[in-house]
Design an enzyme around this catalytic site. Structure first.
Site, PDB file in Angstrom:
ATOM      1  N   CYS A 111       0.821  -1.223   0.000  1.00  0.00           N
ATOM      2  CA  CYS A 111       0.000   0.000   0.000  1.00  0.00           C
ATOM      3  C   CYS A 111       0.856   1.276   0.000  1.00  0.00           C
ATOM      4  CB  CYS A 111      -1.007  -0.055   1.141  1.00  0.00           C
ATOM      5  SG  CYS A 111      -2.494   0.903   0.762  1.00  0.00           S
ATOM      6  N   HIS A 219      -3.691  -5.324   0.736  1.00  0.00           N
ATOM      7  CA  HIS A 219      -3.178  -5.666   2.072  1.00  0.00           C
ATOM      8  C   HIS A 219      -3.156  -7.164   2.292  1.00  0.00           C
ATOM      9  CE1 HIS A 219      -2.809  -1.661   3.878  1.00  0.00           C
ATOM     10  NE2 HIS A 219      -3.663  -1.351   2.912  1.00  0.00           N
ATOM     11  N   GLU A 221      -1.227  -8.663   4.306  1.00  0.00           N
ATOM     12  CA  GLU A 221      -0.918  -8.934   5.718  1.00  0.00           C
ATOM     13  C   GLU A 221      -2.162  -9.149   6.566  1.00  0.00           C
ATOM     14  OE1 GLU A 221      -1.254  -5.921   4.565  1.00  0.00           O
ATOM     15  OE2 GLU A 221      -2.286  -4.814   6.160  1.00  0.00           O
TER      16      GLU A 221
END
Ligand SMILES: N[C@@H](CCC(=O)NCCCC(=O)O)C(=O)O
Length: 252
Positions: A111, A219, A221
């Protein structure tokens, strides 16, 4: 011994004091996804001793952040001064990225980190993608809960023959979307790895880099162990860090 992966911090104010801070989910992803040892790097800018640091590390993971890369780095004025910035982070990550690419240090970027890489290497950003003709609004809906904000928002088409296709083995995946800025001019030497349905660049690698690089606008993660695509991405990054560590410790 696990490879050491640094996670550059953001500047956050807690009460009257500024802190060097990194979110749990990014640090957790370095452990759970890449099986590496995370270390948070304070955003010290030009005070940072890069030579000492590069002698110790085996990879860099650039996190997302609500703050924006200052547009002066790509010769623009700030269009919306109400949006957060983080100059200390900019002054740390932009030179760090250029030196890591030159040295072949494995780089994973998410990002804001994706946007930093493009700017650090000579590209530019749209400061408000939603105001660009033909583009979707890629921002999260703050009124929704976190699981909805980080839920699937759109699909990305994965470019054939690139690193991301090799890592994932598919040509399309659903991704979340929590960003108001995005790639405008792609920096020289970057290879597009995925695009959104509106044509916005959503992933790239550094074609001219001697080491592993993968930058994504979404994202991976987020709840990483629940997403096999994210685990494959971080697994590939971790493998690159292990190879880099092995080579660093037994130079030919
Ligand atoms: N500020 C930039 C980058 C957006 C970004 O990184 N969002 C994630 C923030 C929360 C998190 O770290 O999960 C933009 O708006 O484009």
């Amino acid at each position: 011994m696990r490879p050491i992966v640094i996670v550059p911090a953001c500047t956050r104010d807690f009460g009257e004091h500024p802190y060097h801070a990194a979110q749990y989910k990014y640090v957790d992803a370095v452990v759970l996804g890449a099986d590496c040892a995370p270390m948070i790097l304070p955003s010290l800018g030009s005070v940072l001793d890069l030579e000492t640091m590069f002698g110790l590390i085996d990879g860099i993971m650039l996190t997302g952040s609500a703050s924006n890369v200052h547009p002066s780095y790509y010769s623009q004025e700030v269009l919306d001064p109400s949006l957060p910035q983080d100059r200390a982070r900019d002054e740390t990550t932009l030179p760090l990225i250029r030196e890591a690419v030159r040295r072949g240090v494995p780089l994973m970027a998410i990002c804001r980190g994706f946007q930093e890489m493009n700017v650090a290497l000579g590209g530019s950003l749209h400061q408000a993608v939603q105001h660009v003709a033909g583009k979707m609004d890629h921002r999260e809906k703050p009124e929704l809960g976190m699981d909805e904000q980080y839920g699937d928002a759109h699909k990305v088409e994965i470019c054939p023959g690139g690193r991301l296709e090799r890592v994932l083995g598919v040509r399309e995946i659903p991704v979340n979307s929590l960003h108001g800025q995005g790639v405008n001019e792609l920096a020289p030497g970057l290879r597009v790895e995925a695009t959104a349905e509106d044509g916005l660049v959503e992933a790239f690698s550094v074609e001219t880099a001697p080491g592993f690089t993968l930058a994504v606008q979404w994202h991976p993660e987020w709840r990483i162990t629940h997403n096999p695509y994210s685990m494959k991405m971080f697994g590939a990054f971790g493998d690159a860090c292990r190879a880099y560590r092995a080579a660093r410790r037994s130079p030919t």
